[in-house]
Design an enzyme around this catalytic site. Sequence first.
Site, PDB file in Angstrom:
ATOM      1  N   LYS A 168       0.843  -1.190   0.000  1.00  0.00           N
ATOM      2  CA  LYS A 168       0.000   0.000   0.000  1.00  0.00           C
ATOM      3  C   LYS A 168       0.881   1.243   0.000  1.00  0.00           C
ATOM      4  CE  LYS A 168      -3.926  -2.231   0.297  1.00  0.00           C
ATOM      5  NZ  LYS A 168      -5.004  -2.119  -0.712  1.00  0.00           N
ATOM      6  N   ASP A 197      -0.545   0.135  -4.359  1.00  0.00           N
ATOM      7  CA  ASP A 197      -1.977   0.433  -4.355  1.00  0.00           C
ATOM      8  C   ASP A 197      -2.223   1.679  -3.507  1.00  0.00           C
ATOM      9  OD1 ASP A 197      -4.720   0.427  -4.290  1.00  0.00           O
ATOM     10  OD2 ASP A 197      -4.935  -1.542  -3.337  1.00  0.00           O
ATOM     11  N   GLU A 223      -1.897   0.686  -8.615  1.00  0.00           N
ATOM     12  CA  GLU A 223      -3.333   0.371  -8.517  1.00  0.00           C
ATOM     13  C   GLU A 223      -4.122   1.521  -7.921  1.00  0.00           C
ATOM     14  OE1 GLU A 223      -3.975  -3.461  -6.747  1.00  0.00           O
ATOM     15  OE2 GLU A 223      -5.788  -2.833  -5.704  1.00  0.00           O
ATOM     16  N   GLU A 249     -11.539  -2.512  -8.910  1.00  0.00           N
ATOM     17  CA  GLU A 249     -12.250  -2.948  -7.708  1.00  0.00           C
ATOM     18  C   GLU A 249     -13.388  -2.010  -7.321  1.00  0.00           C
ATOM     19  OE1 GLU A 249      -8.635  -2.405  -4.995  1.00  0.00           O
ATOM     20  OE2 GLU A 249     -10.276  -1.977  -3.628  1.00  0.00           O
ATOM     21  N   ASP A 272     -13.972  -7.290  -9.966  1.00  0.00           N
ATOM     22  CA  ASP A 272     -14.338  -8.032  -8.753  1.00  0.00           C
ATOM     23  C   ASP A 272     -15.732  -8.626  -8.984  1.00  0.00           C
ATOM     24  OD1 ASP A 272     -15.662  -8.469  -6.216  1.00  0.00           O
ATOM     25  OD2 ASP A 272     -14.149  -7.245  -5.207  1.00  0.00           O
ATOM     26  N   HIS A 299      -9.722  -8.332  -8.008  1.00  0.00           N
ATOM     27  CA  HIS A 299      -9.568  -7.807  -6.653  1.00  0.00           C
ATOM     28  C   HIS A 299     -10.127  -8.774  -5.618  1.00  0.00           C
ATOM     29  CE1 HIS A 299     -11.683  -5.456  -3.354  1.00  0.00           C
ATOM     30  NE2 HIS A 299     -10.422  -5.159  -3.132  1.00  0.00           N
ATOM     31  N   GLU A 319      -5.038 -12.593  -6.234  1.00  0.00           N
ATOM     32  CA  GLU A 319      -4.594 -11.807  -5.075  1.00  0.00           C
ATOM     33  C   GLU A 319      -4.782 -12.619  -3.793  1.00  0.00           C
ATOM     34  OE1 GLU A 319      -6.773  -8.121  -4.357  1.00  0.00           O
ATOM     35  OE2 GLU A 319      -5.104  -7.389  -3.122  1.00  0.00           O
TER      36      GLU A 319
HETATM   37 MG    MG Z   1      -6.870  -2.239  -4.148  1.00  0.00          MG
END
Ligand code: MG
Length: 362
Positions: A168, A197, A223, A249, A272, A299, A319
């Site tokens: 992240k 992300d 992302e 997502e 997703d 996602h 993932e």
């Molecule tokens: Mg994400």
Amino acid sequence: MTTITSAQAYLVDIDVETVRTDAVQAFLKQETVFVSITTSDGLTGVGYSYTIGTGGRSVLQMLRDHLVPRLEGQDSSKIEAIWMDLFASTRATTVGAITSLALAAVDTALWDLKCQRAAAPLWKVAGGFRRDVPLYDTEGGWLHLSQDELVSGAIASRDAGWGGAKLKVGKASHREDLERLLAVREAVGDRFDIMVDANQSMTAAEAIRRAHSFEPVDLFWFEEPLPATDISGHERLARATTIPIAVGESMYSIAQFREYLERGAASIIQVDAARVGGITPWIKVAHLAESFNVAVCPHFLMELHVSLVAAVPNGRYVEHIPQLRSITRNEMAIKDGHALAPDTPGLGIEWDPDAIDDRRVA
Ligand code: MG
């Protein structure tokens, strides 16, 4: 014809397996919305969708008030017809997150029935490309984790033979983001994918600035740099950086994906199945991406998505965020750094009815 004889919807709260934070939110609990559908040939299909902590009861109410009552008497094998009927009957609230999540719970139950009836696993019924798919880890990359924790998590993923790890980003200082990424890159070497992300936290200008500073890290993708509604911002960013831009997502209909692809605003698609309205639209988005020569890396929901990534030729990654272990009797199989799609008829998720009942909140 196998007629739907009964259907019900219910809500189950699952605790998160570990603390999960990103630039804008924390994953509080998984509100899991279930739909079970029984047909005249005695089969029962179980489908589900989810939220990460808010809105689950709204999804449940949409199902109970408007969608589930329309199911009885319908031919369960006419999945497209049922999907369109439910969509049309809720026209005033589509396209929207609540309705898409509700549609997904019905649609996945119908696919469970379809696969059971075919006596075949989802990954084959949905297309059947190859059973084992590359895996990357997100569980070791949350924003609150220290740099040392990020490094040890990524090394563990690499040593397990996985293809990559996602970290992240969105620290207040872009220097701090960069230092964390460089530390991980130095530790894992140059043969391991690193994704980042930002969870829609940035402006286009800030994302372009950070993408520029991230270039030496050699990222596999960047992302959700911007809000999903800012397609022109994604377009400008995609033109300004060599890092592939990943989105999906936070999109709730097929048409949103088409626009991103047409405009060259994204080069990895993370559709997703729960948020886009089920397996039926998921497959359409995957094929749409294939027509643009774009990979699909869905996602979350690894327990379901492993079968869908295995179904299509442009599925690139699953993932790793395990979240169903407290209510299932099986786990997603992992072998040699790859996830293996279940080979049993149906969705391949062995629900634990007692554990589900214990956690049922509505
Ligand atoms: Mg994400």
